[in-house]
Design a protein around this motif. Structure first.
Motif, PDB file in Angstrom:
ATOM      1  N   TRP A 101       4.176   4.478  -5.803  1.00  0.00           N
ATOM      2  CA  TRP A 101       3.989   3.074  -5.479  1.00  0.00           C
ATOM      3  C   TRP A 101       5.241   2.283  -5.838  1.00  0.00           C
ATOM      4  O   TRP A 101       6.076   2.701  -6.633  1.00  0.00           O
ATOM      5  CB  TRP A 101       2.789   2.480  -6.230  1.00  0.00           C
ATOM      6  CG  TRP A 101       2.827   2.731  -7.724  1.00  0.00           C
ATOM      7  CD1 TRP A 101       2.257   3.755  -8.403  1.00  0.00           C
ATOM      8  CD2 TRP A 101       3.526   1.950  -8.712  1.00  0.00           C
ATOM      9  NE1 TRP A 101       2.537   3.684  -9.757  1.00  0.00           N
ATOM     10  CE2 TRP A 101       3.299   2.574  -9.970  1.00  0.00           C
ATOM     11  CE3 TRP A 101       4.290   0.788  -8.670  1.00  0.00           C
ATOM     12  CZ2 TRP A 101       3.845   2.073 -11.161  1.00  0.00           C
ATOM     13  CZ3 TRP A 101       4.831   0.283  -9.852  1.00  0.00           C
ATOM     14  CH2 TRP A 101       4.597   0.927 -11.079  1.00  0.00           C
ATOM     15  N   LEU A 125       2.786  -1.489  -2.787  1.00  0.00           N
ATOM     16  CA  LEU A 125       2.942  -0.732  -1.545  1.00  0.00           C
ATOM     17  C   LEU A 125       2.996   0.768  -1.822  1.00  0.00           C
ATOM     18  O   LEU A 125       3.581   1.200  -2.827  1.00  0.00           O
ATOM     19  CB  LEU A 125       4.226  -1.165  -0.833  1.00  0.00           C
ATOM     20  CG  LEU A 125       4.288  -2.650  -0.434  1.00  0.00           C
ATOM     21  CD1 LEU A 125       5.692  -3.035  -0.036  1.00  0.00           C
ATOM     22  CD2 LEU A 125       3.313  -2.929   0.705  1.00  0.00           C
ATOM     23  N   ASP A 128       5.542   7.283   0.117  1.00  0.00           N
ATOM     24  CA  ASP A 128       5.375   8.695   0.468  1.00  0.00           C
ATOM     25  C   ASP A 128       6.638   9.405   0.005  1.00  0.00           C
ATOM     26  O   ASP A 128       7.683   9.352   0.668  1.00  0.00           O
ATOM     27  CB  ASP A 128       5.173   8.840   1.973  1.00  0.00           C
ATOM     28  CG  ASP A 128       4.858  10.272   2.398  1.00  0.00           C
ATOM     29  OD1 ASP A 128       5.309  11.217   1.703  1.00  0.00           O
ATOM     30  OD2 ASP A 128       4.191  10.457   3.429  1.00  0.00           O
ATOM     31  N   THR A 133       9.375   7.509   2.685  1.00  0.00           N
ATOM     32  CA  THR A 133       9.144   6.269   3.420  1.00  0.00           C
ATOM     33  C   THR A 133       8.172   5.390   2.648  1.00  0.00           C
ATOM     34  O   THR A 133       7.441   5.851   1.772  1.00  0.00           O
ATOM     35  CB  THR A 133       8.549   6.529   4.819  1.00  0.00           C
ATOM     36  OG1 THR A 133       7.309   7.240   4.677  1.00  0.00           O
ATOM     37  CG2 THR A 133       9.505   7.315   5.701  1.00  0.00           C
ATOM     38  N   VAL A 134       8.171   4.100   2.989  1.00  0.00           N
ATOM     39  CA  VAL A 134       7.158   3.172   2.502  1.00  0.00           C
ATOM     40  C   VAL A 134       6.471   2.577   3.727  1.00  0.00           C
ATOM     41  O   VAL A 134       7.120   2.225   4.708  1.00  0.00           O
ATOM     42  CB  VAL A 134       7.775   2.062   1.620  1.00  0.00           C
ATOM     43  CG1 VAL A 134       8.848   1.269   2.361  1.00  0.00           C
ATOM     44  CG2 VAL A 134       6.686   1.123   1.097  1.00  0.00           C
ATOM     45  N   ARG A 135       5.137   2.507   3.660  1.00  0.00           N
ATOM     46  CA  ARG A 135       4.365   1.942   4.764  1.00  0.00           C
ATOM     47  C   ARG A 135       4.080   0.464   4.471  1.00  0.00           C
ATOM     48  O   ARG A 135       3.468   0.124   3.464  1.00  0.00           O
ATOM     49  CB  ARG A 135       3.062   2.721   4.957  1.00  0.00           C
ATOM     50  CG  ARG A 135       2.014   2.072   5.863  1.00  0.00           C
ATOM     51  CD  ARG A 135       2.514   1.801   7.271  1.00  0.00           C
ATOM     52  NE  ARG A 135       2.889   2.972   8.016  1.00  0.00           N
ATOM     53  CZ  ARG A 135       2.077   3.601   8.874  1.00  0.00           C
ATOM     54  NH1 ARG A 135       0.847   3.162   9.050  1.00  0.00           N
ATOM     55  NH2 ARG A 135       2.513   4.647   9.538  1.00  0.00           N
ATOM     56  N   LEU A 136       4.550  -0.419   5.361  1.00  0.00           N
ATOM     57  CA  LEU A 136       4.242  -1.836   5.243  1.00  0.00           C
ATOM     58  C   LEU A 136       2.885  -2.115   5.877  1.00  0.00           C
ATOM     59  O   LEU A 136       2.508  -1.459   6.868  1.00  0.00           O
ATOM     60  CB  LEU A 136       5.328  -2.674   5.917  1.00  0.00           C
ATOM     61  CG  LEU A 136       6.732  -2.529   5.310  1.00  0.00           C
ATOM     62  CD1 LEU A 136       7.742  -3.390   6.064  1.00  0.00           C
ATOM     63  CD2 LEU A 136       6.724  -2.900   3.840  1.00  0.00           C
ATOM     64  N   PRO A 137       2.116  -3.071   5.346  1.00  0.00           N
ATOM     65  CA  PRO A 137       0.745  -3.294   5.824  1.00  0.00           C
ATOM     66  C   PRO A 137       0.653  -3.651   7.297  1.00  0.00           C
ATOM     67  O   PRO A 137      -0.394  -3.452   7.913  1.00  0.00           O
ATOM     68  CB  PRO A 137       0.253  -4.453   4.943  1.00  0.00           C
ATOM     69  CG  PRO A 137       1.092  -4.404   3.719  1.00  0.00           C
ATOM     70  CD  PRO A 137       2.439  -3.908   4.173  1.00  0.00           C
ATOM     71  N   TRP A 138       1.728  -4.180   7.874  1.00  0.00           N
ATOM     72  CA  TRP A 138       1.678  -4.548   9.285  1.00  0.00           C
ATOM     73  C   TRP A 138       2.158  -3.418  10.196  1.00  0.00           C
ATOM     74  O   TRP A 138       2.474  -3.616  11.357  1.00  0.00           O
ATOM     75  CB  TRP A 138       2.466  -5.828   9.546  1.00  0.00           C
ATOM     76  CG  TRP A 138       3.811  -5.920   8.916  1.00  0.00           C
ATOM     77  CD1 TRP A 138       5.013  -5.653   9.479  1.00  0.00           C
ATOM     78  CD2 TRP A 138       4.086  -6.334   7.572  1.00  0.00           C
ATOM     79  NE1 TRP A 138       6.025  -5.850   8.588  1.00  0.00           N
ATOM     80  CE2 TRP A 138       5.495  -6.292   7.411  1.00  0.00           C
ATOM     81  CE3 TRP A 138       3.299  -6.738   6.500  1.00  0.00           C
ATOM     82  CZ2 TRP A 138       6.108  -6.634   6.204  1.00  0.00           C
ATOM     83  CZ3 TRP A 138       3.917  -7.079   5.311  1.00  0.00           C
ATOM     84  CH2 TRP A 138       5.301  -7.032   5.162  1.00  0.00           C
ATOM     85  N   GLY A 139       2.232  -2.185   9.638  1.00  0.00           N
ATOM     86  CA  GLY A 139       2.303  -1.004  10.477  1.00  0.00           C
ATOM     87  C   GLY A 139       3.663  -0.405  10.728  1.00  0.00           C
ATOM     88  O   GLY A 139       3.841   0.306  11.723  1.00  0.00           O
ATOM     89  N   ILE A 140       4.619  -0.617   9.843  1.00  0.00           N
ATOM     90  CA  ILE A 140       5.931  -0.020  10.042  1.00  0.00           C
ATOM     91  C   ILE A 140       6.308   0.800   8.819  1.00  0.00           C
ATOM     92  O   ILE A 140       6.013   0.417   7.679  1.00  0.00           O
ATOM     93  CB  ILE A 140       7.008  -1.105  10.315  1.00  0.00           C
ATOM     94  CG1 ILE A 140       8.348  -0.454  10.653  1.00  0.00           C
ATOM     95  CG2 ILE A 140       7.145  -2.071   9.148  1.00  0.00           C
ATOM     96  CD1 ILE A 140       9.386  -1.427  11.172  1.00  0.00           C
ATOM     97  N   ASP A 141       6.925   1.956   9.052  1.00  0.00           N
ATOM     98  CA  ASP A 141       7.427   2.800   7.972  1.00  0.00           C
ATOM     99  C   ASP A 141       8.927   2.555   7.809  1.00  0.00           C
ATOM    100  O   ASP A 141       9.684   2.627   8.780  1.00  0.00           O
ATOM    101  CB  ASP A 141       7.191   4.280   8.281  1.00  0.00           C
ATOM    102  CG  ASP A 141       5.717   4.650   8.242  1.00  0.00           C
ATOM    103  OD1 ASP A 141       4.989   4.067   7.426  1.00  0.00           O
ATOM    104  OD2 ASP A 141       5.300   5.515   9.032  1.00  0.00           O
TER     105      ASP A 141
END
Length: 313
Positions: A101, A125, A128, A133-141
């Motif tokens: 995280w 957030l 991985d 990568t980090v996944r943003l809540p609005w759908g982008i890595d």
């Protein structure tokens, strides 16, 4: 070359400040390797439920409080033989993410756009670590590129306790994303032993650090600490796998740019034997000025020159 480890715990960290009076947590020889564990975040950063943090991180949060700034720094590490007037080379060998995280904050009256964003926001957030990568809540890595935001030595003793927020001549909160493994950061030494500390792990950050934080997280770094005797510096500089980097900072971006430019000209004269005017012309062709960060009271600018362009003498 000996190998050492320094973990993060209440007895090995200082929170929010640098101070020459902080005693070393460990003393090593020049050229030794040290693995330093760092943690990031208090309750306001990661949330009231601190169970996601490691046991030692939880102890830090429960038993300590920040002084002057928000950064939890592991150290200091003293290096035998380092004296004022020397340079400490911090050779970054390896960086490892240690948690899944990271957090990002928007703070009122901070950041590049303080008049537009008028509410504090905190986001935790998921990281991985396998995919990096980090996944943003609005759908982008977003791909990760970890580095330590803070790499610094103790400031001059007469300065006393100073905040970890603004970068300065002793390094500190440089927030330079170019300092990846394979890089060396060169710092001026102000006290015997140099007393190096690090922290402020960034899983990823853009130049500028626009909203006042990067993806702040916990990291472990492997470093070689090397003393260069009688090699005084007036400001940090770095060599990465691809570039020479001279840095400058000041509350005024224009002055920070002037300092970075001046420091690069000085370095080019040392490296090549060129006259100053020749270095100036070369920089107009082949030196890039980047905004390191614009959000930490003292703005940062770094000048970058490709290593393969220079006929180093």
């Amino acid at each position: 070359m000996a190998k050492h480890t320094l973990n993060s715990a209440p007895e090995t960290v200082h929170w929010g400040h640098f101070d020459a009076a902080i005693p070393p947590r460990i003393t090593i020889d020049s050229g030794d390797e040290i693995v330093i564990d760092t943690v990031s975040g208090g309750r306001d950063d990661i949330g009231e439920d601190i169970s996601i943090a490691s046991p030692d991180h939880q102890k830090i949060i429960e038993t300590m409080a920040p002084l002057e700034g928000p950064h939890i720094l592991t150290g200091p590490v003293a290096v035998r033989g380092a004296e004022p007037g020397d340079t400490l080379e911090v050779r970054v060998k390896k960086i490892e993410l240690t948690v899944d995280w990271g957090y990002n904050l928007i703070r009122i009256n901070r950041g590049m756009l303080p008049k537009e964003f008028l509410e504090n926001r905190q986001r935790l957030l998921p990281i991985d670590r396998k995919a990096m990568t980090v996944r943003l809540p609005w759908g982008i890595d977003v791909p990760l590129s970890p580095f330590f935001g803070i790499l610094g030595v103790a400031p001059a003793r007469e300065l006393g306790r100073v905040s970890s927020i603004p970068p300065d001549v002793f390094g500190g909160n440089l927030d330079n994303k170019e300092l990846i493994p394979g890089s060396s950061l060169f710092l001026p030494v102000y006290v015997p032993g140099a007393n190096f500390s690090t922290g402020d792990g960034h899983a990823v950050q853009g130049d500028g650090e626009m909203d006042v934080t990067a993806l702040e997280t916990c990291m472990k770094g492997t470093f070689d600490l090397i003393v260069h005797k009688n090699k005084p510096l007036n400001f940090p500089r770095a060599i990465t796998p691809t570039h020479y980097i001279a840095m400058g900072c000041d509350p005024d971006f224009n002055i920070a740019s002037e300092k970075a430019s001046h420091n690069m000209l000085n370095w080019l004269e040392e490296l090549t034997g060129w006259k100053r005017e020749e270095a100036y012309v070369f920089c107009s062709f082949a030196c890039d000025l980047h905004i390191t960060q614009g959000v930490n009271r003292s703005k940062g600018v770094h000048a970058m020159v490709r290593r393969d362009l220079l006929p180093v003498k």
